[in-house]
Write a protein that holds these residues in place. Structure first.
Motif, short mmCIF file in Angstrom:
data_model
loop_
_atom_site.label_atom_id
_atom_site.label_comp_id
_atom_site.label_asym_id
_atom_site.label_seq_id
_atom_site.Cartn_x
_atom_site.Cartn_y
_atom_site.Cartn_z
N ASP A 27 0.82 -1.22 0.00
CA ASP A 27 0.00 0.00 0.00
C ASP A 27 0.85 1.26 0.00
N SER A 37 2.40 7.16 -0.26
CA SER A 37 1.43 6.54 -1.16
C SER A 37 0.79 7.60 -2.04
N ASP A 67 -4.42 4.08 2.90
CA ASP A 67 -3.20 3.34 2.54
C ASP A 67 -2.15 3.45 3.63
#
Ligand code: ADP
Ligand code: MG
Length: 337
Positions: A27, A37, A67
């Motif tokens: 992620d 992210s 995430d």
């Protein structure tokens, strides 16, 4: 070409196996103690311009925070990619920045940069930065045979909110506007029972709850090493863990947590709920010896943490779904980009 084939064939080679990229299979990326992210939101795919700036910005930042939650990192900063056209008038801009501000205030992070472009179709992008403590991070590839599979909150509300036809659409929208106002300016809108349920489900679509605290606690208390957030669908995202951890997941439909509203509206169509996505709950792996500690954590946080199955050894890195011990044939796992 499918998203993951494309990434593997054309983009993964560019990482030259740099550790920071985490195999393009997590992620977040990680540079020193920063988890990073990026998400891109596109008009008519992730949002409609009629949603308005507040809801669009809220969902954008909240889903990106998810995430970080999946990695157990603590939010620090974000950068914003912003597109403008004739629809991004003063009202839109003010709503959009208010939306970001409300999420910033809730999660304690700040805007530090970005870029603005002109575009006929609107799209927005966020790159988010979080702090990794003690070099500990939750990863998709860390599930072990025998680990129990847990999911936070409940699954399917956002999908149902988005897809259920309201009898009073205007009142549902008005009811949602209530969440877009400052608390002191909120007015409650009454509509029929079904529409009230839909409005409640739609709040889960526009204002998902990134499980930042849960991710942090799982690491702090050494209760898990493996997690993912549910963005594409429970089955699809659990499959990502299976592939990364080289393991099979067996889950039971009757254990999966659905809200009372979801059960009422979905009836027997439960498969739609676990492939619909946009839940932004966490799926995580837990050693059975930590089961009691997970129950205690759930209590401490006031958040449902439900065991839905177990990882087993296999040469097939897939999810198997059972309904009362009967294996269900899966034709679709989730949303594909
Ligand atoms: P999520 O749904 O959690 O945001 P994705 O499914 O979008 O994650 O991405 C899976 C992995 O692939 C991540 O590690 C992400 O960084 C990587 N990835 C996705 N798109 C690209 C891209 N265009 N270039 C490089 N890496 C990508
Ligand atoms: Mg994710």
């Amino acid at each position: 070409m499918k998203e993951f084939q494309l990434i593997t064939k054309f983009f993964k080679p560019l990482t030259r196996n740099q550790k920071a990229a985490r195999g393009l299979a997590d992620d977040v990326a990680q540079i020193a103690d920063l988890a990073i992210s990026k998400d891109v939101f596109v008009e008519d795919v992730h949002f409609l311009k009629s949603d308005g700036g507040f809801k669009i910005a809220s969902k954008l930042l909240r889903s990106n925070l998810s995430d970080l939650a999946a990695s157990g990192a603590t939010p620090l900063y974000y950068m914003l990619g912003f597109s403008k056209n004739k629809n991004t008038d003063e009202k839109f801009l003010s709503d959009f920045s208010r939306g970001l501000e409300s999420v910033q205030n809730e999660f304690g992070l700040y805007l530090i940069g970005g870029d603005t472009v002109q575009s006929d179709k609107l799209f927005f992008s966020i790159t988010i930065f979080g702090k990794v403590k003690n070099n500990k991070i939750l990863a998709r590839n860390a599930a072990k045979v025998g680990d129990l599979i847990y999911v936070s909150g409940n699954i399917g509300d956002a999908f149902l909110g988005r897809t259920t036809k309201a009898c009073h659409p205007v009142l549902v929208t008005k009811s949602l506007e209530h969440y877009c106002r400052k608390p002191r300016n909120r007015r409650k809108v009454t509509t029929c029972g079904k529409c009230e349920m839909i409005a409640r489900l739609l709040t889960r679509h526009f204002f998902p709850e990134p499980r930042i605290k849960l991710g942090e606690k799982l690491l702090e208390k050494n209760l898990s090493k493996c997690a993912i957030d549910v963005s594409d669908g429970l089955l699809a995202d659990l499959t990502h863990i299976c592939k990364a951890s080289k393991i099979k997941a067996k889950i039971q439909l009757e254990k999966i947590p659905f809200s009372p509203e979801a059960k009422k509206i979905a009836g027997k169509n439960l498969l739609d709920l676990i492939t619909g996505g946009d839940d932004y709950e966490l799926i995580f792996a837990v050693d059975p010896k930590n089961q009691k500690k997970i129950s205690a954590l759930a209590k401490e946080m006031g958040l449902d943490l439900t065991q839905i199955g177990q990882f087993t050894s296999s040469t097939k890195f897939v999810v198997e779904l059972y309904d009362q011990n009967k294996k269900i044939k899966l034709t679709k796992l989730g949303y594909e980009h």
